[in-house]
Write a protein that holds these residues in place. Structure first.
Motif, mmCIF file in Angstrom:
data_model
loop_
_atom_site.group_PDB
_atom_site.id
_atom_site.type_symbol
_atom_site.label_atom_id
_atom_site.label_comp_id
_atom_site.label_asym_id
_atom_site.label_seq_id
_atom_site.Cartn_x
_atom_site.Cartn_y
_atom_site.Cartn_z
ATOM 1 N N GLY A 219 -8.159 1.555 -18.603
ATOM 2 C CA GLY A 219 -8.963 1.441 -17.392
ATOM 3 C C GLY A 219 -8.203 0.786 -16.256
ATOM 4 O O GLY A 219 -8.247 1.244 -15.106
ATOM 5 N N MET A 220 -7.479 -0.299 -16.569
ATOM 6 C CA MET A 220 -6.692 -0.977 -15.542
ATOM 7 C C MET A 220 -5.573 -0.075 -15.017
ATOM 8 O O MET A 220 -5.274 -0.068 -13.817
ATOM 9 N N THR A 221 -4.975 0.705 -15.906
ATOM 10 C CA THR A 221 -3.917 1.622 -15.481
ATOM 11 C C THR A 221 -4.459 2.687 -14.543
ATOM 12 O O THR A 221 -3.834 3.032 -13.534
ATOM 13 N N SER A 222 -5.635 3.210 -14.854
ATOM 14 C CA SER A 222 -6.253 4.218 -14.001
ATOM 15 C C SER A 222 -6.580 3.654 -12.619
ATOM 16 O O SER A 222 -6.300 4.285 -11.584
ATOM 17 N N LEU A 223 -7.168 2.459 -12.577
ATOM 18 C CA LEU A 223 -7.489 1.838 -11.293
ATOM 19 C C LEU A 223 -6.224 1.520 -10.501
ATOM 20 O O LEU A 223 -6.175 1.709 -9.283
ATOM 21 N N THR A 224 -5.200 1.033 -11.200
ATOM 22 C CA THR A 224 -3.949 0.692 -10.521
ATOM 23 C C THR A 224 -3.291 1.931 -9.929
ATOM 24 O O THR A 224 -2.691 1.873 -8.848
ATOM 25 N N SER A 225 -3.408 3.059 -10.617
ATOM 26 C CA SER A 225 -2.840 4.309 -10.088
ATOM 27 C C SER A 225 -3.488 4.688 -8.765
ATOM 28 O O SER A 225 -2.819 5.182 -7.843
ATOM 29 N N ARG A 226 -4.781 4.452 -8.635
ATOM 30 C CA ARG A 226 -5.459 4.726 -7.362
ATOM 31 C C ARG A 226 -4.960 3.790 -6.263
ATOM 32 O O ARG A 226 -4.764 4.211 -5.116
ATOM 33 N N VAL A 227 -4.770 2.541 -6.631
ATOM 34 C CA VAL A 227 -4.248 1.580 -5.655
ATOM 35 C C VAL A 227 -2.839 1.981 -5.224
ATOM 36 O O VAL A 227 -2.479 1.875 -4.042
ATOM 37 N N GLU A 228 -2.028 2.461 -6.160
ATOM 38 C CA GLU A 228 -0.678 2.904 -5.841
ATOM 39 C C GLU A 228 -0.692 4.005 -4.784
ATOM 40 O O GLU A 228 0.059 3.962 -3.805
ATOM 41 N N ASN A 229 -1.542 5.004 -4.983
ATOM 42 C CA ASN A 229 -1.593 6.125 -4.039
ATOM 43 C C ASN A 229 -2.000 5.663 -2.648
ATOM 44 O O ASN A 229 -1.452 6.127 -1.643
ATOM 45 N N ARG A 230 -2.964 4.741 -2.584
ATOM 46 C CA ARG A 230 -3.404 4.234 -1.282
ATOM 47 C C ARG A 230 -2.286 3.472 -0.583
ATOM 48 O O ARG A 230 -2.072 3.623 0.625
ATOM 49 N N ALA A 231 -1.562 2.663 -1.346
ATOM 50 C CA ALA A 231 -0.465 1.889 -0.750
ATOM 51 C C ALA A 231 0.659 2.801 -0.268
ATOM 52 O O ALA A 231 1.251 2.576 0.798
ATOM 53 N N ILE A 232 0.957 3.838 -1.025
ATOM 54 C CA ILE A 232 2.022 4.768 -0.647
ATOM 55 C C ILE A 232 1.685 5.466 0.659
ATOM 56 O O ILE A 232 2.520 5.577 1.561
ATOM 57 N N ARG A 233 0.458 5.938 0.788
ATOM 58 C CA ARG A 233 0.059 6.666 1.998
ATOM 59 C C ARG A 233 -0.014 5.754 3.215
ATOM 60 O O ARG A 233 0.135 6.223 4.351
ATOM 61 N N SER A 234 -0.259 4.462 3.006
ATOM 62 C CA SER A 234 -0.443 3.543 4.127
ATOM 63 C C SER A 234 0.856 2.950 4.644
ATOM 64 O O SER A 234 0.895 2.427 5.766
ATOM 65 N N ALA A 235 1.924 3.008 3.863
ATOM 66 C CA ALA A 235 3.192 2.404 4.279
ATOM 67 C C ALA A 235 3.849 3.227 5.385
ATOM 68 O O ALA A 235 3.681 4.448 5.457
ATOM 69 N N GLN A 236 4.609 2.545 6.246
ATOM 70 C CA GLN A 236 5.327 3.249 7.303
ATOM 71 C C GLN A 236 6.508 4.039 6.746
ATOM 72 O O GLN A 236 6.867 5.083 7.278
ATOM 73 N N ILE A 237 7.117 3.535 5.683
ATOM 74 C CA ILE A 237 8.182 4.264 5.005
ATOM 75 C C ILE A 237 8.261 3.766 3.568
ATOM 76 O O ILE A 237 7.965 2.602 3.289
ATOM 77 N N VAL A 238 8.631 4.670 2.660
ATOM 78 C CA VAL A 238 8.753 4.338 1.247
ATOM 79 C C VAL A 238 10.180 4.627 0.797
ATOM 80 O O VAL A 238 10.700 5.735 1.019
ATOM 81 N N PHE A 239 10.810 3.634 0.203
ATOM 82 C CA PHE A 239 12.140 3.804 -0.385
ATOM 83 C C PHE A 239 11.997 3.903 -1.899
ATOM 84 O O PHE A 239 11.323 3.075 -2.513
ATOM 85 N N VAL A 240 12.623 4.888 -2.500
ATOM 86 C CA VAL A 240 12.549 5.083 -3.955
ATOM 87 C C VAL A 240 13.948 5.093 -4.534
ATOM 88 O O VAL A 240 14.944 5.203 -3.810
ATOM 89 N N GLU A 241 14.010 5.013 -5.864
ATOM 90 C CA GLU A 241 15.293 4.835 -6.529
ATOM 91 C C GLU A 241 15.692 6.008 -7.411
ATOM 92 O O GLU A 241 16.774 5.997 -7.987
ATOM 93 N N ASN A 242 14.819 7.011 -7.529
ATOM 94 C CA ASN A 242 15.162 8.166 -8.343
ATOM 95 C C ASN A 242 14.456 9.411 -7.817
ATOM 96 O O ASN A 242 13.493 9.329 -7.040
ATOM 97 N N SER A 243 14.929 10.571 -8.248
ATOM 98 C CA SER A 243 14.411 11.840 -7.733
ATOM 99 C C SER A 243 12.976 12.101 -8.170
ATOM 100 O O SER A 243 12.201 12.717 -7.418
#
Length: 401
Positions: A219-243
Motif C-alpha cells: 500500500g505504501m509503495t502504491s501511494l508513493t508511486s503516485r507521489v513520485e509522478n506528481r513530483a516529476i510533473r511539477s519539477a522545472q527539470i528532472v535529471f536522471v542517471e540511466n536510460s
C-alpha cells in the motif's frame, strides 16, 4: 494581439526623424517589438505598406543575476550510500564554482529525533521539526509529521517551505522522485536529481513478503508511486542517471528531462601504483542493513564458489551500519565465518585501501539507479561482477569491464 496595425504608406521627414515606435514589450522585458520603415518593402509590397515589425532584445535592461544561492535538499545526508555521495559531490562542485549551497537534510527513519511520532504523544506538541545545525557546514536537518507513515515524509513542512523561499534554486538529490513532492509547486524553481522508482526497487522484496506487513508495504509503495509522478510533473527539470528512468519520465508527460549521471573523484579513487592484484580479496561495498542490496544471494554465491574451489579468496563485506542477523546466521550455516570479513563504517581512506587490495568487486543488488560503488571500484582499476539493473546497464560492459 488585438493592437491596431501600423499605418501604411510613405513617411514624412518629420516622421523619419522620430525614433521607432515600440508597440509591445514581452512580460519579462527580454524583447520589444518595434515598427520600422522600409522604402524597399514599400516598393516590393505596395499593398502592405512600408512599415514592418521587428522583435529585438532590450539592450539597456538590467540583466538578471546568475542564481547564486542554492538549497540542496536530500534525504539522509548523514548516512552512507550512493545518494549521499552524489549529494556531497554536487555540493562540493557547486561551491567550488562560486555558489552558496545550504544542505537541507530530510528525515528517513521512524526513529528520527526531530520528528513528530504517532507512537510518542509527547512529540505531538513539539513546536518545530527543524533540528539543530549539524557538525557539517551549512547543513540543517528537518523532521516529519507522523514519521512512521512513509508518505508523510514526502509531504511539505510549513517551516521548510518558508525557509526555502530565500533561495534562487532548489536542487533535490534523492533515490526516489517522491522526495521532491515537498518542495515543488512553489515560486522557487526546482531541479530534481533522481535514481530510480520505489516500485522498481521493491519488486523482489515485496514478492517475498506476505501477511499484514506485506500488505502495508504494498500500500505504501502504491501511494508513493503516485507521489513520485506528481513530483516529476511539477519539477522545472528532472535529471536522471540511466536510460530506463529517462524513458519513464518522458512517458508520464515530463519533457524537461536530462540524462546526467554523476561522477566520482578519480584523483582519490585511483588504482594502486603497483597495479591490479590477482591474489587480492573479493570486495563488496553496500549498506549492510539494506535488503535491496541482495547480500543473502551474495553469500550463497560465495559459498558456491568455495565448493567449486577451495582457493577462492576471502570476501570483505564493507559498508555502513550493521549486518542483519539472518545474514550473519547464513554465513555461519554455509561455513564461511572464516572467509567473510565484515568491515563496518570505514573511512574513505580505508575504503580506498580495500579497493586497491582487492582482485574483484561484487555487486548483487536487486535494483540500482546507477551504483556509485561500482564506479568507485572501476576508478580503482577493479573488474566488476554484478547483477543486471537499470544502473549497471549504464556502467558495466558484459565481458569487458
Amino acid at each position: 494581439a488585438g493592437m491596431r496595425p501600423p499605418s501604411h504608406g510613405t513617411r514624412t521627414s518629420a516622421e523619419l526623424s522620430q525614433p521607432p515606435k515600440v508597440w509591445a514589450v514581452d512580460r519579462d522585458r527580454h524583447f520589444e517589438c518595434v515598427d520600422l520603415w522600409s522604402p524597399r518593402k514599400l516598393a516590393e509590397h505596395p499593398r502592405e505598406g512600408a512599415t514592418f515589425r521587428l522583435a529585438k532584445p532590450i539592450m539597456n535592461r538590467t540583466a538578471r543575476p546568475t542564481p547564486r544561492k542554492i538549497a540542496l535538499v536530500t534525504p539522509g545526508f548523514g548516512a552512507c550510500g550512493g545518494v549521499t555521495r552524489v549529494a556531497r559531490w554536487l555540493r562540493d562542485g557547486l561551491r567550488s564554482s562560486g555558489y552558496t549551497v545550504d544542505v537541507h537534510d530530510l528525515a528517513t527513519s521512524r526513529h528520527d529525533a526531530c520528528s513528530r511520532s504517532l507512537h510518542a504523544p509527547r512529540t505531538w506538541t513539539r513546536p518545530s521539526v527543524r533540528g539543530c545545525p549539524t557538525s557539517e557546514n551549512s547543513t540543517i536537518h528537518w523532521g516529519a509529521n507522523a514519521v512512521e507513515v512513509e508518505v508523510m515524509r514526502y509531504r511539505p513542512r510549513r517551516e521548510l517551505t518558508e525557509a526555502l523561499q530565500g533561495y534562487d534554486v532548489i536542487q533535490v538529490v534523492a533515490g526516489s522522485p517522491a522526495w521532491g513532492a515537498m518542495v515543488t509547486g512553489g515560486c522557487v524553481p526546482v531541479a530534481l536529481q533522481v535514481a530510480s522508482l520505489v516500485a522498481w526497487e521493491r519488486t523482489s522484496i515485496l514478492a517475498e513478503q506476505g501477511g499484514p506487513i506485506g500488505l502495508w508495504r504494498r500500500g505504501m509503495t502504491s501511494l508513493t508511486s503516485r507521489v513520485e509522478n506528481r513530483a516529476i510533473r511539477s519539477a522545472q527539470i528532472v535529471f536522471v542517471e540511466n536510460s530506463s528512468m529517462f524513458e519513464h519520465i518522458r512517458s508520464i508527460g515530463q519533457d524537461r528531462v536530462m540524462k546526467a549521471p554523476p561522477g566520482v573523484d578519480t584523483t582519490f579513487f585511483s588504482p594502486s601504483r603497483t597495479g591490479w592484484r590477482r591474489d587480492g580479496h573479493l570486495l563488496t561495498v553496500a549498506r549492510l542493513g539494506d535488503a535491496r542490496k541482495g547480500l543473502t544471494r551474495l553469500i550463497e554465491a560465495v559459498a558456491h564458489m568455495v565448493r567449486c574451489s577451495d582457493s577462492t579468496p576471502p570476501l570483505v563485506l564493507c559498508g555502513k551500519g550493521q549486518l542483519p542477523r539472518d545474514v550473519i546466521d547464513l554465513i555461519a550455516r554455509r561455513g564461511l565465518s572464516s572467509r567473510v570479513i565484515i568491515r563496518s563504517d570505514v573511512s574513505d581512506d580505508e575504503l580506498r585501501a580495500l579497493h586497491r587490495g582487492a582482485s574483484l568487486f561484487l555487486m548483487t543488488s536487486y535494483e540500482e539507479g546507477l551504483c556509485m560503488a561500482v564506479l568507485e571500484a572501476m576508478a580503482c582499476g577493479l573488474p566488476v561482477v554484478c547483477t543486471e539493473t537499470a544502473g549497471t546497464r549504464e556502467t558495466v560492459v558484459d565481458g569487458v569491464t
